[in-house]
Design an enzyme around this catalytic site. Structure first.
Site, PDB file in Angstrom:
ATOM      1  N   LYS A 140       6.205   0.117   2.246  1.00  0.00           N
ATOM      2  CA  LYS A 140       6.761   1.408   1.815  1.00  0.00           C
ATOM      3  C   LYS A 140       7.698   2.010   2.844  1.00  0.00           C
ATOM      4  O   LYS A 140       8.696   2.637   2.497  1.00  0.00           O
ATOM      5  CB  LYS A 140       5.642   2.400   1.490  1.00  0.00           C
ATOM      6  CG  LYS A 140       4.969   2.112   0.178  1.00  0.00           C
ATOM      7  CD  LYS A 140       4.252   3.338  -0.369  1.00  0.00           C
ATOM      8  CE  LYS A 140       3.640   3.032  -1.726  1.00  0.00           C
ATOM      9  NZ  LYS A 140       2.757   4.098  -2.186  1.00  0.00           N
TER      10      LYS A 140
ATOM     11  N   LYS B 287       5.934   1.455 -10.098  1.00  0.00           N
ATOM     12  CA  LYS B 287       6.618   2.684 -10.526  1.00  0.00           C
ATOM     13  C   LYS B 287       7.979   2.809  -9.874  1.00  0.00           C
ATOM     14  O   LYS B 287       8.866   3.467 -10.393  1.00  0.00           O
ATOM     15  CB  LYS B 287       5.818   3.913 -10.082  1.00  0.00           C
ATOM     16  CG  LYS B 287       4.458   4.039 -10.648  1.00  0.00           C
ATOM     17  CD  LYS B 287       3.677   5.132  -9.909  1.00  0.00           C
ATOM     18  CE  LYS B 287       2.243   5.162 -10.380  1.00  0.00           C
ATOM     19  NZ  LYS B 287       1.389   6.073  -9.648  1.00  0.00           N
TER      20      LYS B 287
ATOM     21  N   LYS C 185       5.261  -7.315  -7.797  1.00  0.00           N
ATOM     22  CA  LYS C 185       4.282  -6.491  -8.502  1.00  0.00           C
ATOM     23  C   LYS C 185       4.976  -5.519  -9.465  1.00  0.00           C
ATOM     24  O   LYS C 185       6.027  -4.988  -9.134  1.00  0.00           O
ATOM     25  CB  LYS C 185       3.513  -5.705  -7.423  1.00  0.00           C
ATOM     26  CG  LYS C 185       2.265  -5.047  -7.860  1.00  0.00           C
ATOM     27  CD  LYS C 185       1.622  -4.326  -6.685  1.00  0.00           C
ATOM     28  CE  LYS C 185       2.397  -3.084  -6.286  1.00  0.00           C
ATOM     29  NZ  LYS C 185       1.759  -2.265  -5.260  1.00  0.00           N
TER      30      LYS C 185
HETATM   31  P1  TYM Z   1      -1.552   3.875  -7.334  1.00  0.00           P
HETATM   32  O1  TYM Z   1      -1.347   5.251  -7.812  1.00  0.00           O
HETATM   33  O2  TYM Z   1      -0.411   3.144  -6.728  1.00  0.00           O
HETATM   34  O3  TYM Z   1      -2.129   2.985  -8.500  1.00  0.00           O
HETATM   35  C1  TYM Z   1      -3.225   3.393  -9.299  1.00  0.00           C
HETATM   36  C2  TYM Z   1      -4.099   2.204  -9.634  1.00  0.00           C
HETATM   37  O4  TYM Z   1      -3.322   1.221 -10.332  1.00  0.00           O
HETATM   38  C3  TYM Z   1      -3.459  -0.053  -9.699  1.00  0.00           C
HETATM   39  N1  TYM Z   1      -2.186  -0.793  -9.843  1.00  0.00           N
HETATM   40  C4  TYM Z   1      -2.092  -2.029 -10.342  1.00  0.00           C
HETATM   41  N2  TYM Z   1      -3.022  -2.885 -10.823  1.00  0.00           N
HETATM   42  C5  TYM Z   1      -2.592  -4.086 -11.282  1.00  0.00           C
HETATM   43  N3  TYM Z   1      -1.281  -4.457 -11.283  1.00  0.00           N
HETATM   44  C6  TYM Z   1      -0.319  -3.641 -10.822  1.00  0.00           C
HETATM   45  N4  TYM Z   1       0.966  -4.002 -10.844  1.00  0.00           N
HETATM   46  C7  TYM Z   1      -0.705  -2.352 -10.308  1.00  0.00           C
HETATM   47  N5  TYM Z   1      -0.018  -1.300  -9.787  1.00  0.00           N
HETATM   48  C8  TYM Z   1      -0.945  -0.357  -9.509  1.00  0.00           C
HETATM   49  C9  TYM Z   1      -3.747   0.269  -8.243  1.00  0.00           C
HETATM   50  O5  TYM Z   1      -4.381  -0.807  -7.591  1.00  0.00           O
HETATM   51  C10 TYM Z   1      -4.643   1.494  -8.368  1.00  0.00           C
HETATM   52  O6  TYM Z   1      -5.984   1.105  -8.592  1.00  0.00           O
HETATM   53  N6  TYM Z   1      -3.903   4.583  -2.932  1.00  0.00           N
HETATM   54  C11 TYM Z   1      -4.068   4.539  -4.369  1.00  0.00           C
HETATM   55  C12 TYM Z   1      -4.633   5.817  -4.939  1.00  0.00           C
HETATM   56  C13 TYM Z   1      -5.868   6.309  -4.272  1.00  0.00           C
HETATM   57  C14 TYM Z   1      -7.182   5.798  -4.432  1.00  0.00           C
HETATM   58  C15 TYM Z   1      -8.014   6.612  -3.622  1.00  0.00           C
HETATM   59  C16 TYM Z   1      -7.707   4.728  -5.147  1.00  0.00           C
HETATM   60  C17 TYM Z   1      -5.943   7.375  -3.428  1.00  0.00           C
HETATM   61  N7  TYM Z   1      -7.234   7.560  -3.043  1.00  0.00           N
HETATM   62  C18 TYM Z   1      -9.389   6.361  -3.513  1.00  0.00           C
HETATM   63  C19 TYM Z   1      -9.087   4.493  -5.036  1.00  0.00           C
HETATM   64  C20 TYM Z   1      -9.897   5.297  -4.241  1.00  0.00           C
HETATM   65  C21 TYM Z   1      -2.713   4.275  -5.024  1.00  0.00           C
HETATM   66  O7  TYM Z   1      -1.687   4.523  -4.464  1.00  0.00           O
HETATM   67  O8  TYM Z   1      -2.797   3.826  -6.310  1.00  0.00           O
END
Ligand code: TYM
Length: 345
Positions: A114, A209, A206
């Site tokens: 990032k 967004k 991957k």
């Molecule tokens: P974020 O917002 O990027 O994504 C949310 C969830 O979607 C999953 N994900 C995917 N799974 C499969 N294939 C993909 N291409 C894909 N893109 C995203 C992510 O693995 C995630 O589960 N840091 C985290 C948010 C967070 C969090 C937490 C998660 C903050 N605090 C505590 C668990 C526990 C994030 O940026 O997810």
């Protein structure tokens, strides 16, 4: 306090919730409701580690909340809220900033991706982000965390932080609580056939967004027309589909599309290949369009309805925050005792 089995997970309100978020995370959030107490969080404090337009951020918080509800999360039985309404997340994150080591954070691959080449210009928050994530989970002493594959390293860091806190403060924990181990080591739940959904334009990247091409992803609020176009334009290779799973090796685009089909239909890849193997992609893609429209159409429609009622969505977040805060405050009060802070009880 005794540790009970509890699920926590979060999604960032940074726009364009897509099929990767849905299949990698939200589908599992929905399933886990039957067997656990679940807390699902719209992580707005995480979102601002990169610049967010304020008005857009507000819209995106409501949109993720609407997606949770539209996908089948029940905000009455479980807890749905936005992170910034429960100050204990940031409070515990500070304690964890002092527990986690620089060397641990320096290994985080997502920060490197990032921040890119311009690392000097990345926010301090982006660097410390995994400590806040550990605080999100551990402020509820959650035991299980459903996420996609890309969050695995952050989950490992959360376990390391929990363990170091338990070790560093072992004597104080014994003196102040009944639990010999204060924080549980949270277990990642990375399950299903689509833990890493790839871009529709490049099977080695991957689905994300932040990809500038909207054709790289299917958004949860895409209409039938957009879904059909994106699937039809999805990159493939010139070979027909194989009849067995082994034939998907070294064919990332084919593997990704079969994985998406499997996840959406609840069928195995092997079963799908016995039906579509040897045939042209166009036939398979037509089936995938119908399936994706059938599964995502109602979600998009419900999200639209909820978008027209922001007062209801906000009330869900306020109610969820009130309930989350009770649990978080209890943990934080114990943490203050353990660390040695003076506070009003
Ligand atoms: P974020 O917002 O990027 O994504 C949310 C969830 O979607 C999953 N994900 C995917 N799974 C499969 N294939 C993909 N291409 C894909 N893109 C995203 C992510 O693995 C995630 O589960 N840091 C985290 C948010 C967070 C969090 C937490 C998660 C903050 N605090 C505590 C668990 C526990 C994030 O940026 O997810």
């Amino acid at each position: 306090m005794t540790a009970i089995e509890r699920v926590f997970s979060g999604v960032q309100p940074t726009g364009n919730l897509h099929l990767g978020n849905y299949l990698g995370a939200i589908v599992n959030f929905v399933k886990l409701q039957d067997s656990y107490n679940c807390i699902y969080c719209v992580v707005d404090l995480h979102a601002i580690t990169t610049w967010q337009d304020p008005a857009e951020l507000t819209r995106n918080i409501r949109e993720v909340t609407a997606a949770f509800i539209a996908c089948g999360i029940d905000p009455k039985t479980h807890i749905v809220f936005n992170q910034s309404q429960v100050a204990e997340h940031a409070e515990l994150a500070w304690v964890f900033n002092c527990v986690a080591r620089l060397g641990w954070l320096n290994r985080m691959t997502q920060f490197k991706e990032k921040a890119g080449k311009d690392r000097e210009n990345a926010s301090v928050g982006l660097y410390a982000y995994p400590n806040l994530m550990a605080a999100d989970i551990l402020v509820y002493r959650a035991t299980h965390v459903p996420v996609g594959e890309d969050q695995k390293q952050h989950l490992e860091l959360s376990r390391d932080i929990a363990q170091k806190f338990n070790n560093d403060f072992a004597d104080s924990i014994k003196a102040h609580t009944l639990d010999p181990v204060f924080f549980p080591l949270p277990e990642p739940l990375i399950t299903g056939p689509a833990t890493r959904v790839m871009s529709l334009r490049d099977g080695t990247k991957k689905m994300s967004k932040s990809d500038p091409s909207d054709y790289s992803r299917i958004n949860l609020n895409d209409d039938a027309e957009a879904i059909a176009q994106k699937v039809r334009k999805a990159k493939t290779d010139p070979e027909p589909l194989p009849s067995e799973e082994k034939g998907l090796e070294h064919r990332p685009e084919a593997d990704n599309l079969v994985g998406i089909y499997a996840a959406l239909s609840g069928r195995t890849k092997a079963d799908l290949l016995s039906e579509f193997g040897g045939g042209q992609f166009s036939n398979f893609k037509n089936g995938l369009v119908d399936l994706a429209v059938e599964k995502l159409g109602p979600i998009g429609a419900e999200m639209k309805k909820l978008a027209a009622d922001p007062a209801y969505v906000d009330s869900v977040l306020i109610d969820g925050s009130d309930r989350a805060r009770v649990i978080a405050a209890e943990t934080m009060s114990a943490v203050k005792d353990i660390v040695g802070f003076i506070h009003k009880k």
